[in-house]
Design a protein around this motif. Structure first.
Motif, PDB file in Angstrom:
ATOM      1  N   ALA A 265      30.738  41.660  22.753  1.00  0.00           N
ATOM      2  CA  ALA A 265      29.814  41.830  23.634  1.00  0.00           C
ATOM      3  C   ALA A 265      30.009  42.989  24.804  1.00  0.00           C
ATOM      4  O   ALA A 265      29.126  43.758  25.098  1.00  0.00           O
ATOM      5  CB  ALA A 265      29.336  40.647  24.414  1.00  0.00           C
ATOM      6  N   ARG A 266      31.166  42.863  25.188  1.00  0.00           N
ATOM      7  CA  ARG A 266      31.813  43.885  26.342  1.00  0.00           C
ATOM      8  C   ARG A 266      31.650  45.207  25.708  1.00  0.00           C
ATOM      9  O   ARG A 266      31.318  46.189  26.352  1.00  0.00           O
ATOM     10  CB  ARG A 266      33.003  43.310  26.986  1.00  0.00           C
ATOM     11  N   PHE A 267      32.170  45.494  24.499  1.00  0.00           N
ATOM     12  CA  PHE A 267      31.953  46.706  23.892  1.00  0.00           C
ATOM     13  C   PHE A 267      30.448  47.301  23.758  1.00  0.00           C
ATOM     14  O   PHE A 267      30.405  48.383  24.062  1.00  0.00           O
ATOM     15  CB  PHE A 267      32.943  46.582  22.633  1.00  0.00           C
ATOM     16  N   LEU A 268      29.718  46.224  23.080  1.00  0.00           N
ATOM     17  CA  LEU A 268      28.464  46.749  23.002  1.00  0.00           C
ATOM     18  C   LEU A 268      27.981  47.174  24.158  1.00  0.00           C
ATOM     19  O   LEU A 268      27.111  47.954  24.236  1.00  0.00           O
ATOM     20  CB  LEU A 268      27.574  45.822  22.245  1.00  0.00           C
ATOM     21  N   ASP A 269      27.925  46.334  25.180  1.00  0.00           N
ATOM     22  CA  ASP A 269      27.385  46.540  26.407  1.00  0.00           C
ATOM     23  C   ASP A 269      27.450  48.000  27.095  1.00  0.00           C
ATOM     24  O   ASP A 269      26.827  48.341  27.871  1.00  0.00           O
ATOM     25  CB  ASP A 269      27.782  45.262  27.532  1.00  0.00           C
ATOM     26  N   ALA A 270      28.885  48.290  26.859  1.00  0.00           N
ATOM     27  CA  ALA A 270      29.408  49.588  27.260  1.00  0.00           C
ATOM     28  C   ALA A 270      29.164  50.901  26.608  1.00  0.00           C
ATOM     29  O   ALA A 270      29.113  52.080  26.755  1.00  0.00           O
ATOM     30  CB  ALA A 270      30.748  49.657  27.606  1.00  0.00           C
ATOM     31  N   HIS A 271      28.381  50.570  25.320  1.00  0.00           N
ATOM     32  CA  HIS A 271      28.386  51.796  24.196  1.00  0.00           C
ATOM     33  C   HIS A 271      26.845  52.552  24.629  1.00  0.00           C
ATOM     34  O   HIS A 271      25.792  51.894  24.924  1.00  0.00           O
ATOM     35  CB  HIS A 271      28.167  51.224  23.024  1.00  0.00           C
ATOM     36  N   PRO A 272      27.102  53.706  24.694  1.00  0.00           N
ATOM     37  CA  PRO A 272      25.840  54.388  25.065  1.00  0.00           C
ATOM     38  C   PRO A 272      24.723  54.368  24.029  1.00  0.00           C
ATOM     39  O   PRO A 272      23.461  54.584  24.370  1.00  0.00           O
ATOM     40  CB  PRO A 272      26.234  56.130  24.942  1.00  0.00           C
ATOM     41  N   ALA A 273      24.972  53.905  22.869  1.00  0.00           N
ATOM     42  CA  ALA A 273      23.922  53.923  21.763  1.00  0.00           C
ATOM     43  C   ALA A 273      23.213  52.628  21.748  1.00  0.00           C
ATOM     44  O   ALA A 273      21.978  52.284  21.118  1.00  0.00           O
ATOM     45  CB  ALA A 273      24.587  54.171  20.387  1.00  0.00           C
ATOM     46  N   VAL A 274      23.606  51.672  22.627  1.00  0.00           N
ATOM     47  CA  VAL A 274      23.105  50.312  22.533  1.00  0.00           C
ATOM     48  C   VAL A 274      22.304  50.275  23.759  1.00  0.00           C
ATOM     49  O   VAL A 274      22.518  50.547  24.866  1.00  0.00           O
ATOM     50  CB  VAL A 274      24.315  49.033  22.626  1.00  0.00           C
ATOM     51  N   LEU A 275      20.821  49.918  23.415  1.00  0.00           N
ATOM     52  CA  LEU A 275      19.649  49.942  24.426  1.00  0.00           C
ATOM     53  C   LEU A 275      19.989  48.473  25.199  1.00  0.00           C
ATOM     54  O   LEU A 275      19.813  48.544  26.417  1.00  0.00           O
ATOM     55  CB  LEU A 275      18.762  49.637  23.845  1.00  0.00           C
ATOM     56  N   ALA A 276      20.485  47.391  24.642  1.00  0.00           N
ATOM     57  CA  ALA A 276      20.449  46.015  25.472  1.00  0.00           C
ATOM     58  C   ALA A 276      21.580  45.146  24.652  1.00  0.00           C
ATOM     59  O   ALA A 276      21.443  45.285  23.394  1.00  0.00           O
ATOM     60  CB  ALA A 276      19.196  45.394  25.361  1.00  0.00           C
ATOM     61  N   ALA A 374      36.365  48.153  15.933  1.00  0.00           N
ATOM     62  CA  ALA A 374      36.324  49.515  15.213  1.00  0.00           C
ATOM     63  C   ALA A 374      35.311  49.514  14.209  1.00  0.00           C
ATOM     64  O   ALA A 374      34.617  50.694  13.839  1.00  0.00           O
ATOM     65  CB  ALA A 374      37.714  49.416  14.759  1.00  0.00           C
ATOM     66  N   ASP A 375      35.000  48.503  13.582  1.00  0.00           N
ATOM     67  CA  ASP A 375      33.754  48.316  12.730  1.00  0.00           C
ATOM     68  C   ASP A 375      32.456  48.941  13.101  1.00  0.00           C
ATOM     69  O   ASP A 375      31.665  49.671  12.581  1.00  0.00           O
ATOM     70  CB  ASP A 375      33.867  47.166  11.992  1.00  0.00           C
ATOM     71  N   LEU A 376      31.957  48.261  14.339  1.00  0.00           N
ATOM     72  CA  LEU A 376      30.907  48.445  14.972  1.00  0.00           C
ATOM     73  C   LEU A 376      31.010  49.952  15.709  1.00  0.00           C
ATOM     74  O   LEU A 376      29.775  50.400  15.698  1.00  0.00           O
ATOM     75  CB  LEU A 376      30.648  47.633  16.424  1.00  0.00           C
ATOM     76  N   GLU A 377      32.196  50.519  15.968  1.00  0.00           N
ATOM     77  CA  GLU A 377      32.159  51.734  16.719  1.00  0.00           C
ATOM     78  C   GLU A 377      31.753  52.769  15.577  1.00  0.00           C
ATOM     79  O   GLU A 377      31.057  53.590  15.987  1.00  0.00           O
ATOM     80  CB  GLU A 377      33.727  52.047  17.234  1.00  0.00           C
ATOM     81  N   GLN A 378      32.459  52.609  14.412  1.00  0.00           N
ATOM     82  CA  GLN A 378      32.179  53.734  13.442  1.00  0.00           C
ATOM     83  C   GLN A 378      30.636  53.436  12.919  1.00  0.00           C
ATOM     84  O   GLN A 378      29.912  54.615  12.399  1.00  0.00           O
ATOM     85  CB  GLN A 378      32.984  53.505  12.065  1.00  0.00           C
ATOM     86  N   ALA A 379      29.889  52.239  12.829  1.00  0.00           N
ATOM     87  CA  ALA A 379      28.690  52.189  12.586  1.00  0.00           C
ATOM     88  C   ALA A 379      27.890  52.838  13.613  1.00  0.00           C
ATOM     89  O   ALA A 379      26.755  53.482  13.286  1.00  0.00           O
ATOM     90  CB  ALA A 379      28.242  50.720  12.479  1.00  0.00           C
TER      91      ALA A 379
END
Length: 387
Positions: A265-276, A374-379
């Motif tokens: 969740a913390r990774f996704l929350d900081a990723h620029p491609a994730v809107l929410a 890492a899997d989510l990052e590459q996706a």
């Protein structure tokens, strides 16, 4: 069923050493569909497996003790659990339910209401003040609460809703599948029924389908017993055995998956491609304080949104997260609610619930957190490339 035993002990020890025939450490599987009566005046407590069977009773005792309830019905799916509870309602009774509940539950409630089985209104059960007003004025027979909600992870204020419901004689039913009794025990807050899909975390290995309904008092359990038996909803011996076996490791599995979910969740929350990012464990989640107050953990389900035009690349681009229905297993899964679990709601209800085209739901498993990230990052890199 009150107990002083720790949940880990309940899960590890229920049924151990109970075999009086051969002294088996673990309870055997009783596959017989029928049981012998010694005589007309000497009836066996077990008669026919649809009505009662030893494996089902063992699992039911474990679940009742975990939930702090009087007794549990173990049924053949989570939807069977919901179906069973809805049979408490009569045609003039009003059911209040969440506008964003699990898609198949939403569709079932709507279909039964349209057939005249009961009256129904879908409300924002997360707006506590509005719910207090609705309960006071409408005086429903049943309030159905799903917390956290599937898939947007909203959290209902159960300790606040229950007294308001009780004041007008409303039955409170809580679906806490995402939490399990290890993280949330609604009966402790005064709810009448706690239900869950045991398919998910309780079994935890994606190889059994089942459900459970735990009642705060025996009178309610006995009323449901007629329907469980008559509708043939009860789970079979093998499914109960498999669920009991899987449940023994629940504390270990859930703790690991929960740690992973926070990292994801913390990774996704900081990723620029994730809107929410929707995870109550994040401090900026609108219901973080509420979840922290009534739960002993935040669970392992994380939802997030990307641009609608990129969602297919992300959903199909993961290598560890398998694109599949369901949740709660040791393996990590990714789900597209709008076209999968919540398709049956229809577009209008989806829009109201926040089930958008770009929304994805993760069931975070027990793999190494760095591998999942890492899997989510590459996706998500595919998503960015597509943009």
């Amino acid at each position: 069923m009150s107990t002083d035993r720790d949940p880990a002990t309940i899960l590890a020890r229920t049924g151990v050493g109970a075999d009086s025939a051969y002294g088996a450490v673990m309870p055997p599987i009783y596959t017989s569909s029928t049981f012998i009566h010694p005589g007309l005046d000497n009836k066996n407590p077990y008669d026919y497996a649809r009505t009662r069977c030893p494996n089902r009773d063992t699992l039911a005792r474990m679940l009742a003790e975990l939930e702090g309830g009087a007794a549990t019905h173990v049924v053949n799916s989570g939807m069977a659990a919901i179906t069973l509870v809805l049979h408490l309602l009569k045609p003039d009774d009003l059911l209040l339910a969440p506008y964003d509940c699990y898609g198949r539950a939403y569709a079932l409630m709507r279909a039964l209401a349209e057939k005249g089985h009961f009256r129904l209104e879908f409300l924002d059960t997360y707006d506590t003040d509005a719910m207090r007003a609705a309960l006071a004025t409408q005086k429903p027979r049943m309030l159905f609460v799903e917390s956290p909600s599937n898939p947007v992870m909203r959290v209902a204020d159960i300790p606040a809703l229950v007294p308001a419901a009780k004041a007008v004689g409303t039955l409170v039913v809580c679906d806490t599948t995402f939490m399990t009794p290890l993280r949330l025990r609604p009966l402790e807050h005064g709810a009448d029924i706690a239900l869950c899909s045991t398919t998910k975390y309780m079994n935890g290995h994606s190889d059994v389908v089942g459900g459970a309904v735990t009642c705060a008092d025996m009178a309610l359990w006995e009323e449901l017993d007629f329907w469980a038996n008559s509708l043939g909803l009860s789970a079979d011996a093998h499914s109960c055995h498999m669920t009991l076996r899987g449940a023994r490791t629940l504390p270990l599995r859930l703790a690991k998956a929960e740690d992973n979910a926070m990292a994801v969740a913390r990774f996704l929350d900081a990723h620029p491609a994730v809107l929410a990012t929707h995870y109550p464990g994040l401090e900026d989640h609108p219901h973080h304080a509420r979840a922290k107050a009534q739960q002993s953990g935040f669970g392992a389900i994380v939802s997030f949104a990307v641009a609608p035009e990129s969602v297919q690349k992300v959903a199909e681009g993961t290598r560890l997260f398998a694109l599949a229905q369901s949740l709660g297993g040791v393996e990590s899964l990714i789900n597209h609610p709008a076209s999968m679990t919540h398709f049956a709601m229809g577009p209008e209800a989806q829009a109201r619930a926040g089930v958008t085209r770009g929304l994805l739901r993760l069931s975070v498993g027990i793999e190494a957190a760095q591998d999942l990230i890492a899997d989510l990052e590459q996706a998500l890199a595919l998503c960015c490339t597509a943009a």
